[in-house]
Design a protein around this motif. Sequence first.
Motif, mmCIF file in Angstrom:
data_model
loop_
_atom_site.group_PDB
_atom_site.id
_atom_site.type_symbol
_atom_site.label_atom_id
_atom_site.label_comp_id
_atom_site.label_asym_id
_atom_site.label_seq_id
_atom_site.Cartn_x
_atom_site.Cartn_y
_atom_site.Cartn_z
ATOM 1 N N SER A 80 -4.291 -18.558 -25.231
ATOM 2 C CA SER A 80 -4.389 -17.217 -24.662
ATOM 3 C C SER A 80 -4.371 -17.378 -23.142
ATOM 4 C CB SER A 80 -5.689 -16.538 -25.108
ATOM 5 O OG SER A 80 -5.817 -15.284 -24.485
ATOM 6 N N THR A 81 -3.238 -17.048 -22.528
ATOM 7 C CA THR A 81 -3.068 -17.244 -21.092
ATOM 8 C C THR A 81 -3.628 -16.051 -20.311
ATOM 9 O OG1 THR A 81 -0.843 -16.313 -21.166
ATOM 10 C CG2 THR A 81 -1.036 -18.701 -21.445
ATOM 11 N N PRO A 82 -3.850 -16.231 -19.001
ATOM 12 C CA PRO A 82 -4.402 -15.141 -18.198
ATOM 13 C C PRO A 82 -3.583 -13.856 -18.339
ATOM 14 C CG PRO A 82 -4.398 -17.169 -16.937
ATOM 15 C CD PRO A 82 -3.642 -17.448 -18.213
ATOM 16 N N LEU A 136 -11.714 -19.218 -43.357
ATOM 17 C CA LEU A 136 -11.038 -18.396 -44.356
ATOM 18 C C LEU A 136 -9.777 -17.760 -43.779
ATOM 19 C CD1 LEU A 136 -13.996 -16.477 -46.058
ATOM 20 C CD2 LEU A 136 -12.772 -18.491 -46.903
ATOM 21 N N SER A 137 -9.847 -17.390 -42.495
ATOM 22 C CA SER A 137 -8.736 -16.688 -41.858
ATOM 23 C C SER A 137 -8.739 -17.008 -40.367
ATOM 24 C CB SER A 137 -8.904 -15.181 -42.077
ATOM 25 O OG SER A 137 -8.004 -14.444 -41.296
ATOM 26 N N ALA A 138 -7.545 -17.195 -39.792
ATOM 27 C CA ALA A 138 -7.409 -17.447 -38.355
ATOM 28 C C ALA A 138 -6.196 -16.675 -37.842
ATOM 29 C CB ALA A 138 -7.235 -18.939 -38.097
ATOM 30 N N VAL A 139 -6.444 -15.741 -36.914
ATOM 31 C CA VAL A 139 -5.388 -14.871 -36.406
ATOM 32 C C VAL A 139 -5.410 -14.878 -34.883
ATOM 33 C CG1 VAL A 139 -4.464 -12.525 -36.378
ATOM 34 C CG2 VAL A 139 -5.601 -13.384 -38.432
ATOM 35 N N ALA A 140 -4.238 -15.083 -34.282
ATOM 36 C CA ALA A 140 -4.056 -14.960 -32.837
ATOM 37 C C ALA A 140 -3.217 -13.706 -32.602
ATOM 38 C CB ALA A 140 -3.336 -16.187 -32.288
ATOM 39 N N PHE A 141 -3.815 -12.707 -31.977
ATOM 40 C CA PHE A 141 -3.111 -11.455 -31.705
ATOM 41 C C PHE A 141 -2.287 -11.599 -30.430
ATOM 42 C CE2 PHE A 141 -6.645 -10.313 -34.389
ATOM 43 C CZ PHE A 141 -6.061 -9.449 -35.297
ATOM 44 N N LYS A 142 -1.135 -10.976 -30.389
ATOM 45 C CA LYS A 142 -0.243 -11.097 -29.242
ATOM 46 C C LYS A 142 -0.793 -10.420 -27.997
ATOM 47 C CE LYS A 142 3.853 -12.123 -31.911
ATOM 48 N NZ LYS A 142 5.233 -11.760 -32.255
ATOM 49 N N THR A 143 -1.924 -9.744 -28.108
ATOM 50 C CA THR A 143 -2.630 -9.190 -26.951
ATOM 51 C C THR A 143 -3.539 -10.232 -26.315
ATOM 52 O OG1 THR A 143 -4.420 -8.431 -28.378
ATOM 53 C CG2 THR A 143 -2.640 -6.850 -27.888
ATOM 54 N N GLY A 144 -3.597 -11.430 -26.913
ATOM 55 C CA GLY A 144 -4.429 -12.506 -26.375
ATOM 56 C C GLY A 144 -5.762 -12.668 -27.062
ATOM 57 N N SER A 145 -6.046 -11.872 -28.085
ATOM 58 C CA SER A 145 -7.315 -11.962 -28.809
ATOM 59 C C SER A 145 -7.227 -12.971 -29.955
ATOM 60 C CB SER A 145 -7.711 -10.603 -29.373
ATOM 61 O OG SER A 145 -7.981 -9.703 -28.330
ATOM 62 N N LEU A 146 -8.385 -13.439 -30.368
ATOM 63 C CA LEU A 146 -8.512 -14.411 -31.445
ATOM 64 C C LEU A 146 -9.545 -13.911 -32.439
ATOM 65 C CD1 LEU A 146 -8.145 -17.411 -32.542
ATOM 66 C CD2 LEU A 146 -10.114 -17.973 -31.099
ATOM 67 N N ARG A 179 -11.545 -12.585 -26.711
ATOM 68 C CA ARG A 179 -10.573 -11.693 -26.076
ATOM 69 C C ARG A 179 -9.864 -12.426 -24.949
ATOM 70 N NH1 ARG A 179 -14.322 -7.303 -27.319
ATOM 71 N NH2 ARG A 179 -13.154 -5.992 -28.764
ATOM 72 N N ALA A 180 -8.744 -11.891 -24.541
ATOM 73 C CA ALA A 180 -8.018 -12.435 -23.394
ATOM 74 C C ALA A 180 -8.841 -12.217 -22.127
ATOM 75 C CB ALA A 180 -6.670 -11.738 -23.264
ATOM 76 N N ASP A 181 -8.575 -13.035 -21.132
ATOM 77 C CA ASP A 181 -9.231 -12.902 -19.835
ATOM 78 C C ASP A 181 -8.151 -12.631 -18.787
ATOM 79 O OD1 ASP A 181 -12.002 -13.706 -18.384
ATOM 80 O OD2 ASP A 181 -10.291 -14.294 -17.141
ATOM 81 N N PRO A 182 -8.440 -11.767 -17.806
ATOM 82 C CA PRO A 182 -7.415 -11.464 -16.807
ATOM 83 C C PRO A 182 -7.079 -12.643 -15.888
ATOM 84 C CG PRO A 182 -9.459 -10.317 -16.289
ATOM 85 C CD PRO A 182 -9.649 -10.971 -17.622
ATOM 86 N N SER A 183 -7.999 -13.608 -15.743
ATOM 87 C CA SER A 183 -7.807 -14.679 -14.765
ATOM 88 C C SER A 183 -7.742 -16.091 -15.334
ATOM 89 C CB SER A 183 -8.943 -14.638 -13.740
ATOM 90 O OG SER A 183 -9.026 -13.373 -13.144
ATOM 91 N N PHE A 184 -8.213 -16.297 -16.570
ATOM 92 C CA PHE A 184 -8.337 -17.646 -17.112
ATOM 93 C C PHE A 184 -7.725 -17.753 -18.504
ATOM 94 C CE2 PHE A 184 -12.048 -16.873 -14.392
ATOM 95 C CZ PHE A 184 -11.862 -17.884 -13.458
ATOM 96 N N GLU A 185 -7.468 -18.990 -18.926
ATOM 97 C CA GLU A 185 -7.104 -19.242 -20.315
ATOM 98 C C GLU A 185 -8.382 -19.071 -21.131
ATOM 99 O OE1 GLU A 185 -5.267 -23.093 -20.547
ATOM 100 O OE2 GLU A 185 -3.414 -22.352 -19.648
ATOM 101 N N ALA A 186 -8.439 -18.052 -21.957
ATOM 102 C CA ALA A 186 -9.664 -17.695 -22.659
ATOM 103 C C ALA A 186 -9.972 -18.632 -23.820
ATOM 104 C CB ALA A 186 -9.581 -16.257 -23.164
ATOM 105 N N TRP A 187 -8.940 -19.034 -24.540
ATOM 106 C CA TRP A 187 -9.134 -19.883 -25.716
ATOM 107 C C TRP A 187 -7.836 -20.612 -26.042
ATOM 108 C CZ3 TRP A 187 -5.681 -18.641 -29.440
ATOM 109 C CH2 TRP A 187 -5.204 -17.326 -29.464
ATOM 110 N N GLU A 188 -7.992 -21.641 -26.872
ATOM 111 C CA GLU A 188 -6.851 -22.436 -27.316
ATOM 112 C C GLU A 188 -7.145 -22.938 -28.716
ATOM 113 O OE1 GLU A 188 -4.844 -26.755 -26.182
ATOM 114 O OE2 GLU A 188 -5.925 -25.631 -24.647
ATOM 115 N N VAL A 189 -6.134 -22.950 -29.559
ATOM 116 C CA VAL A 189 -6.258 -23.506 -30.907
ATOM 117 C C VAL A 189 -5.187 -24.576 -31.062
ATOM 118 C CG1 VAL A 189 -6.170 -23.066 -33.384
ATOM 119 C CG2 VAL A 189 -7.165 -21.344 -31.849
ATOM 120 N N LEU A 190 -5.605 -25.764 -31.453
ATOM 121 C CA LEU A 190 -4.694 -26.862 -31.740
ATOM 122 C C LEU A 190 -4.766 -27.118 -33.235
ATOM 123 C CD1 LEU A 190 -2.833 -29.171 -30.793
ATOM 124 C CD2 LEU A 190 -4.891 -30.561 -30.526
#
Length: 140
Positions: A124-126, A81-91, A104-115
């Motif tokens: 969402s980069t480290p 229904l809705s898909a939002v990527a926040f500029k803080t790294g959250s999904l 949520r974003a992770d300090p060390s890893f790519e937390a998630w990706e949407v294609l």
Amino acid sequence: MSETSLAEHEDRWIMNLRGLAVTKISVSYQVLLHLDSDARVELGCPFTLTQGVGDDRQEVFLDPGRQDVAATLGLFGAKVLSAVAFKTGSLRLVFDNGCHLTGRADPSFEAWEVLGPGGWRIISTPGGKLTVWSGRSTTS
């Protein structure tokens, strides 16, 4: 749905995945939600799946690195229904079956990706930043 189905706002990107159904769920050290139109959501770090509202609300913490993701199977067949990527790294993804998926974003890893359809991609980069490929150009 247009090929570049991204809309940038001050604090977020709206990803037009609306109406796309989860057609396959894959689990390894990450969870992959395969959607219609060759779109996919990859979750590599812990995330939360919430179902219901108010007193009936159930929140489940899921960790792909431990393959502790069984609750994700409830998303099979659900439509976005809705898909939002926040500029803080959250999904945040909201589905028509009442489930909300939050990463949520992770300090060390790519937390998630949407294609998305048409080749756009958001990662969402480290450290909590987003990298965005709109199918035309790259922005961070």
